[in-house]
Structures are given as C-alpha cells and as structure tokens.
Design a protein around this motif. Structure first.
Motif, PDB file in Angstrom:
ATOM      1  N   GLY A 286      40.941 -31.334  66.240  1.00 53.56           N
ATOM      2  CA  GLY A 286      40.150 -32.468  66.712  1.00 53.56           C
ATOM      3  C   GLY A 286      40.135 -32.569  68.231  1.00 53.56           C
ATOM      4  N   LEU A 287      41.302 -32.399  68.843  1.00 56.48           N
ATOM      5  CA  LEU A 287      41.397 -32.493  70.304  1.00 56.48           C
ATOM      6  C   LEU A 287      40.669 -31.351  70.986  1.00 56.48           C
ATOM      7  CD1 LEU A 287      45.159 -33.518  70.566  1.00 56.48           C
ATOM      8  CD2 LEU A 287      43.191 -34.994  70.996  1.00 56.48           C
ATOM      9  N   LEU A 288      40.711 -30.166  70.390  1.00 57.24           N
ATOM     10  CA  LEU A 288      40.042 -29.002  70.964  1.00 57.24           C
ATOM     11  C   LEU A 288      38.519 -29.156  70.924  1.00 57.24           C
ATOM     12  CD1 LEU A 288      40.673 -26.216  72.182  1.00 57.24           C
ATOM     13  CD2 LEU A 288      40.466 -25.259  69.878  1.00 57.24           C
ATOM     14  N   CYS A 289      38.018 -29.652  69.810  1.00 52.62           N
ATOM     15  CA  CYS A 289      36.566 -29.843  69.679  1.00 52.62           C
ATOM     16  C   CYS A 289      36.048 -30.931  70.623  1.00 52.62           C
ATOM     17  CB  CYS A 289      36.213 -30.213  68.242  1.00 52.62           C
ATOM     18  SG  CYS A 289      36.417 -28.863  67.054  1.00 52.62           S
ATOM     19  N   ALA A 290      36.906 -31.873  70.985  1.00 51.41           N
ATOM     20  CA  ALA A 290      36.478 -32.973  71.841  1.00 51.41           C
ATOM     21  C   ALA A 290      36.179 -32.528  73.276  1.00 51.41           C
ATOM     22  CB  ALA A 290      37.548 -34.070  71.853  1.00 51.41           C
ATOM     23  N   VAL A 291      36.799 -31.428  73.720  1.00 51.67           N
ATOM     24  CA  VAL A 291      36.676 -31.009  75.122  1.00 51.67           C
ATOM     25  C   VAL A 291      35.248 -30.648  75.514  1.00 51.67           C
ATOM     26  CG1 VAL A 291      37.417 -29.343  76.859  1.00 51.67           C
ATOM     27  CG2 VAL A 291      39.087 -30.284  75.247  1.00 51.67           C
ATOM     28  N   PRO A 292      34.586 -29.691  74.841  1.00 50.52           N
ATOM     29  CA  PRO A 292      33.212 -29.349  75.255  1.00 50.52           C
ATOM     30  C   PRO A 292      32.223 -30.487  75.043  1.00 50.52           C
ATOM     31  CG  PRO A 292      33.773 -28.251  73.185  1.00 50.52           C
ATOM     32  CD  PRO A 292      35.032 -28.849  73.712  1.00 50.52           C
ATOM     33  N   LEU A 293      32.481 -31.323  74.057  1.00 50.83           N
ATOM     34  CA  LEU A 293      31.576 -32.442  73.787  1.00 50.83           C
ATOM     35  C   LEU A 293      31.662 -33.496  74.884  1.00 50.83           C
ATOM     36  CD1 LEU A 293      32.279 -32.620  69.969  1.00 50.83           C
ATOM     37  CD2 LEU A 293      30.094 -31.990  71.024  1.00 50.83           C
ATOM     38  N   PHE A 294      32.869 -33.722  75.418  1.00 48.20           N
ATOM     39  CA  PHE A 294      33.009 -34.654  76.530  1.00 48.20           C
ATOM     40  C   PHE A 294      32.272 -34.131  77.754  1.00 48.20           C
ATOM     41  CE2 PHE A 294      35.018 -36.511  80.247  1.00 48.20           C
ATOM     42  CZ  PHE A 294      35.144 -37.838  79.898  1.00 48.20           C
ATOM     43  N   ALA A 295      32.403 -32.839  78.017  1.00 45.10           N
ATOM     44  CA  ALA A 295      31.707 -32.242  79.162  1.00 45.10           C
ATOM     45  C   ALA A 295      30.197 -32.369  79.010  1.00 45.10           C
ATOM     46  CB  ALA A 295      32.113 -30.777  79.304  1.00 45.10           C
TER      47      ALA A 295
ATOM     48  N   SER B 182      33.039 -38.902  70.268  1.00 53.02           N
ATOM     49  CA  SER B 182      33.677 -40.038  69.600  1.00 53.02           C
ATOM     50  C   SER B 182      34.234 -39.626  68.238  1.00 53.02           C
ATOM     51  CB  SER B 182      32.684 -41.190  69.446  1.00 53.02           C
ATOM     52  OG  SER B 182      33.278 -42.287  68.788  1.00 53.02           O
ATOM     53  N   PHE B 183      33.465 -38.812  67.505  1.00 53.85           N
ATOM     54  CA  PHE B 183      33.898 -38.347  66.181  1.00 53.85           C
ATOM     55  C   PHE B 183      35.220 -37.588  66.278  1.00 53.85           C
ATOM     56  CE2 PHE B 183      34.198 -35.219  62.816  1.00 53.85           C
ATOM     57  CZ  PHE B 183      33.853 -35.929  61.676  1.00 53.85           C
ATOM     58  N   PHE B 184      35.287 -36.624  67.173  1.00 52.90           N
ATOM     59  CA  PHE B 184      36.479 -35.778  67.229  1.00 52.90           C
ATOM     60  C   PHE B 184      37.641 -36.446  67.970  1.00 52.90           C
ATOM     61  CE2 PHE B 184      33.392 -32.429  66.188  1.00 52.90           C
ATOM     62  CZ  PHE B 184      34.071 -31.828  65.142  1.00 52.90           C
ATOM     63  N   ALA B 185      37.344 -37.339  68.901  1.00 55.56           N
ATOM     64  CA  ALA B 185      38.424 -38.079  69.556  1.00 55.56           C
ATOM     65  C   ALA B 185      39.136 -38.979  68.552  1.00 55.56           C
ATOM     66  CB  ALA B 185      37.870 -38.911  70.714  1.00 55.56           C
ATOM     67  N   CYS B 186      38.378 -39.513  67.593  1.00 45.88           N
ATOM     68  CA  CYS B 186      38.957 -40.378  66.555  1.00 45.88           C
ATOM     69  C   CYS B 186      39.449 -39.575  65.354  1.00 45.88           C
ATOM     70  CB  CYS B 186      37.929 -41.413  66.100  1.00 45.88           C
ATOM     71  SG  CYS B 186      37.490 -42.606  67.380  1.00 45.88           S
ATOM     72  N   PHE B 187      38.955 -38.342  65.213  1.00 47.86           N
ATOM     73  CA  PHE B 187      39.371 -37.466  64.123  1.00 47.86           C
ATOM     74  C   PHE B 187      40.886 -37.287  64.113  1.00 47.86           C
ATOM     75  CE2 PHE B 187      40.315 -33.288  62.350  1.00 47.86           C
ATOM     76  CZ  PHE B 187      39.544 -33.265  61.190  1.00 47.86           C
ATOM     77  N   CYS B 188      41.473 -37.185  65.309  1.00 46.00           N
ATOM     78  CA  CYS B 188      42.909 -36.953  65.409  1.00 46.00           C
ATOM     79  C   CYS B 188      43.700 -38.246  65.579  1.00 46.00           C
ATOM     80  CB  CYS B 188      43.201 -36.026  66.581  1.00 46.00           C
ATOM     81  SG  CYS B 188      42.434 -36.543  68.126  1.00 46.00           S
ATOM     82  N   TYR B 189      43.027 -39.396  65.593  1.00 45.69           N
ATOM     83  CA  TYR B 189      43.699 -40.665  65.837  1.00 45.69           C
ATOM     84  C   TYR B 189      44.619 -41.063  64.680  1.00 45.69           C
ATOM     85  CZ  TYR B 189      44.292 -45.662  66.678  1.00 45.69           C
ATOM     86  OH  TYR B 189      44.820 -46.915  66.848  1.00 45.69           O
ATOM     87  N   VAL B 190      44.044 -41.108  63.473  1.00 49.41           N
ATOM     88  CA  VAL B 190      44.849 -41.466  62.297  1.00 49.41           C
ATOM     89  C   VAL B 190      45.944 -40.435  62.078  1.00 49.41           C
ATOM     90  CG1 VAL B 190      44.788 -41.828  59.809  1.00 49.41           C
ATOM     91  CG2 VAL B 190      42.941 -42.693  61.216  1.00 49.41           C
ATOM     92  N   THR B 191      45.608 -39.164  62.304  1.00 49.63           N
ATOM     93  CA  THR B 191      46.594 -38.099  62.149  1.00 49.63           C
ATOM     94  C   THR B 191      47.792 -38.316  63.060  1.00 49.63           C
ATOM     95  OG1 THR B 191      44.831 -36.532  61.618  1.00 49.63           O
ATOM     96  CG2 THR B 191      46.934 -35.608  62.276  1.00 49.63           C
ATOM     97  N   SER B 192      47.536 -38.699  64.316  1.00 50.68           N
ATOM     98  CA  SER B 192      48.627 -38.915  65.266  1.00 50.68           C
ATOM     99  C   SER B 192      49.472 -40.122  64.884  1.00 50.68           C
ATOM    100  CB  SER B 192      48.069 -39.079  66.685  1.00 50.68           C
ATOM    101  OG  SER B 192      47.186 -40.188  66.758  1.00 50.68           O
ATOM    102  N   VAL B 193      48.834 -41.176  64.349  1.00 57.29           N
ATOM    103  CA  VAL B 193      49.579 -42.348  63.894  1.00 57.29           C
ATOM    104  C   VAL B 193      50.535 -41.962  62.766  1.00 57.29           C
ATOM    105  CG1 VAL B 193      49.409 -44.597  62.758  1.00 57.29           C
ATOM    106  CG2 VAL B 193      47.795 -44.003  64.567  1.00 57.29           C
ATOM    107  N   THR B 194      50.012 -41.230  61.769  1.00 61.42           N
ATOM    108  CA  THR B 194      50.822 -40.834  60.622  1.00 61.42           C
ATOM    109  C   THR B 194      51.938 -39.879  61.037  1.00 61.42           C
ATOM    110  OG1 THR B 194      48.806 -41.008  59.284  1.00 61.42           O
ATOM    111  CG2 THR B 194      50.705 -39.943  58.266  1.00 61.42           C
ATOM    112  N   MET B 195      51.642 -38.959  61.945  1.00 64.49           N
ATOM    113  CA  MET B 195      52.671 -38.026  62.423  1.00 64.49           C
ATOM    114  C   MET B 195      53.823 -38.774  63.082  1.00 64.49           C
ATOM    115  SD  MET B 195      50.416 -34.889  64.045  1.00 64.49           S
ATOM    116  CE  MET B 195      51.844 -33.954  64.585  1.00 64.49           C
ATOM    117  N   THR B 196      53.506 -39.734  63.932  1.00 67.04           N
ATOM    118  CA  THR B 196      54.546 -40.486  64.626  1.00 67.04           C
ATOM    119  C   THR B 196      55.373 -41.304  63.644  1.00 67.04           C
ATOM    120  OG1 THR B 196      53.022 -40.672  66.500  1.00 67.04           O
ATOM    121  CG2 THR B 196      54.998 -42.022  66.577  1.00 67.04           C
TER     122      THR B 196
END
Length: 406
Positions: free
Chosen positions: A298-307, A325-339
C-alpha cells in the motif's frame, strides 16, 4: 433438569451476544458521528484565511491544535483504560466533539477558535482508544483486520461526507450555517445513551471481554521496537495525508481558483470515499495475505500516485488524488492491527498511538507545510515536499519485524 440447564445456557449466551452486539453498535455509531466533524476544519479554512486575514501557517495551526491535543491525550487515555478497564462515555464524547467544531464558525477571535477546536479534540481523544479496545477484545484473531475495518470504515464514511455537507451549507447559507451540523451529533448521542441504558449488563460484558483478552495475549510476542517503527511509518504517512486533506480545499479555491466551495468539498468527499474503499480492502487482504506484505504494498503504490497529483493536470491529477487516498488508507487498518498485535495487553494504548500520536504528527506537519507555503509563496510547491515522507514510508516498512499469525 439437564434440559433446563441447557436452555438456561442458551438463553444466557443469547443475552451475552445481544449485549455485545449492542455495545459494538454503539461504538460503531459513535465513531460514525464523531468523525463527521473533523473534516469540517479544512473546508472552513479558506474562509478563515479570507475573513480573518490568516496566513497559511496560522490556518494550519488550527488543524495542528486539534491533532496535537488529541494525540497527546489518546495514549494516556489508552494506558489508563488498559490498567483499569475504564471506558469513556460514547454519548459524552460525541456531544463534546460535535459542539466544539460547530461553534467555531461563530467566533472571529483566533484564540477562542483554538480553544473550541482543542475542546473538540478532547472528545475525540477520549473516544477512540476506548472504542477500539472494545472492538479488538470482541474480534476473533483470524478476523481482527476485518473487524477493525468495519469500525474504522464507519468513521471514514462520515469523515468522507462531512466536507460535502459543510461545503453545501456554507455555499447556500453562509459560514454560520455549519452550526446546524450539530443536530445529528446531539440526536445520535441521545440515542446511544438511551441504547446503553437498555443494555447495561456490564458484568456479563466484562466477563466476555476478559476471556477474549486472556486467549489472545502472548507476552512472548511483545515486540516494542517493531511497534515503534510502525508508529513512525504511520506518522510519516499521516504527515502527507493530513497535509493534503488540510490544504486541498485552499489549493483548489484560492491558488488554482478553479472551483467553488461545493465543487471543492465534493472533490474532497470523493477522495475520502476512495480512502474508505482502501481501508476495507486493506483490512480484508491483510487477514488473507499477511499484514506486513499489505503494509509495504500500500505504501509503495502511494508514492507515484502522490507525485501524479502535482505533476499532472486535469483528469490525471484527479486520478492521482483519488488513488493516492485509496492506497494511503489501504495500509491504515493494517498498521493499526499490527501495532495492537505487537503490543498485546496494551490494545487501547496501541490504538491511541496510531489514532492519536500519528495523527498529531500529521497535524504538526500541516502547520510546517503552511509555514513553508508562506516562505515559498506557493502552496502547491510546499505540498509537493510531502513526497519525501511518502517515499520514506515503504522503505522503513521493509525493516519491520512482524510475526505473521497463521
């Protein structure tokens, strides 16, 4: 007698299920209501800049005040909740959050404006760790990502429609009309309060919650360093994402001068709905294919889209906004659950870190970008600097040591 005991157990199980379901419904509804008001701030910023003569820095400082107060408070609320089992009142949090934001349109005093915003932030800070702790405790480990997605999505949906509601009210009835948005918050808080009174079997609920905790806690999995790295990654992600959301309305209406308030708020709303889709997809796929893999992807896909947002024009630029927005939030729930899983037994604290501290960093970053825009004389050039934390996120994510659970 055996049949009667079996029937009693079934009846007791139904009561527990009903109680848990109603409390989950209250948490989800509360999340929907309280997050309706946060995105109102970026929509009213262009008007505050014009009517109060604010610089980009002072305008960004309003969002910073909200996020910093919320971020500083949330981890402490989470720690207290973990140690004592105390949970904040959902109706109280919703009432404070809605009133604080809606009353900001009635003052021209900058300090009073900041105080109202910080008051609303306290309501958010009390709500999120307690509510996420509840959801985590009642979620099966194998579907924890999905249940976190349901909870976060409820807030994200209202977060998405909030800008359009506020923008429409402002366009057709002026800035003070935003106060009418307080109605769903007050009515919803009253409904949740009434619902809690009808299902106050706290003893049954606490027993159920503790059972889930004892089954899920594995002290050997307490990895503080990886959890800290995830928090750093989420903070960098929040810096870019919150910065874009904060200044996008001002960018479109003041610098580009292409759209009116309704159109701008609609663009922000569509962008945030793409984020909702990303949260749902991220939670589902993290359960299925692994959390770290989905975080990096998710974080990797967000880079070219932000540019793409700043290097393209027309429909291609809007494609970049929506898919970022899609990919920035794609990893959001994942990061919450990981923590949460890296800090077992401290779920409310972990939730407070991601939902509070990280968003606080995003709020501070908004003020920094505002200062940079004032210095550079260009808001778009200042926002493009956020490509730096966006690039750092997937690189750091590769170094997270995370025990995938099969």
């Amino acid at each position: 007698m055996k049949l009667l005991k079996e029937l009693h157990c079934v009846h007791e199980g139904i009561n527990i299920t009903a109680t848990v379901s109603k409390k989950l419904l209250g948490a989800i509804t509360g999340h929907f209501l309280i997050d309706l008001y946060t995105p109102v701030l970026p929509i009213i910023l262009p008007f505050l800049i014009s009517t109060m003569g604010l610089s980009y820095f002072l305008a960004g400082l309003i969002v910073t005040a909200f996020n910093v107060v919320s971020s500083v408070t949330q981890p402490f609320v989470g720690l207290y909740s973990d140690k004592t089992g105390w949970r904040a009142s959902v109706p109280m949090c919703v009432s404070i959050g809605s009133l604080g934001i809606c009353l900001t349109t009635f003052t021209s005093n900058y300090l009073l404006l900041l105080m109202l915003v910080m008051g609303a932030a306290v309501g958010h800070a009390l709500f999120h760790p307690s509510a996420m702790d509840l959801v985590y405790r009642l979620s099966p480990p194998a579907k924890r990502g999905m249940y976190n997605s349901i909870f976060t999505t409820s807030g994200s949906i209202s977060y998405s429609i909030g800008p359009f509601i506020a923008g429409s009210l402002i366009e057709f009835a002026g800035l003070p009309s935003v106060v009418w948005m307080v109605i769903p918050g007050i009515l919803g808080a009253a409904w949740i309060y009434r619902n809690d009174l009808r299902y106050m079997d706290e003893k049954v609920f606490e027993k159920q919650a503790k059972t889930v905790i004892n089954q899920s806690v594995d002290r050997k999995k307490f990895w503080l360093t990886p959890a800290g790295l995830v928090v750093i990654i989420c903070s960098l992600r929040a810096w870019a994402y919150v910065g874009l959301i904060t200044y996008l309305p001002a960018l479109l209406t003041l610098e580009y001068q292409e759209f009116d308030t309704v159109t701008t708020s609609l663009i922000v709303t569509i962008m945030l709905f793409f984020g909702v889709g990303g949260q749902i997809a991220g939670g589902y796929f993290s359960d299925r294919f692994g959390r770290k893999l989905m975080l990096v992807l998710g974080l990797l896909c967000a880079v070219p889209l932000f540019a793409l947002i700043f290097l393209a024009d027309g429909w291609l630029m809007y494609f970049g906004i929506m898919m970022y927005s899609f990919f920035a939030c794609f990893c959001y729930v994942t990061s919450v659950t990981m923590t949460q899983e890296l800090l077992p037994g401290n779920v409310a604290f972990a939730s407070g870190l991601i939902l509070g501290l990280c968003m606080g960093v995003g709020g501070i970053g908004a003020a920094v970008i505002g200062w940079a825009a004032d210095m550079m004389g260009s808001l778009s050039d200042a926002l493009f600097l956020l490509i730096i934390p966006t690039i750092l996120c997937p690189i750091l994510a590769l170094f997270v040591r995370y025990p995938e659970r099969n």
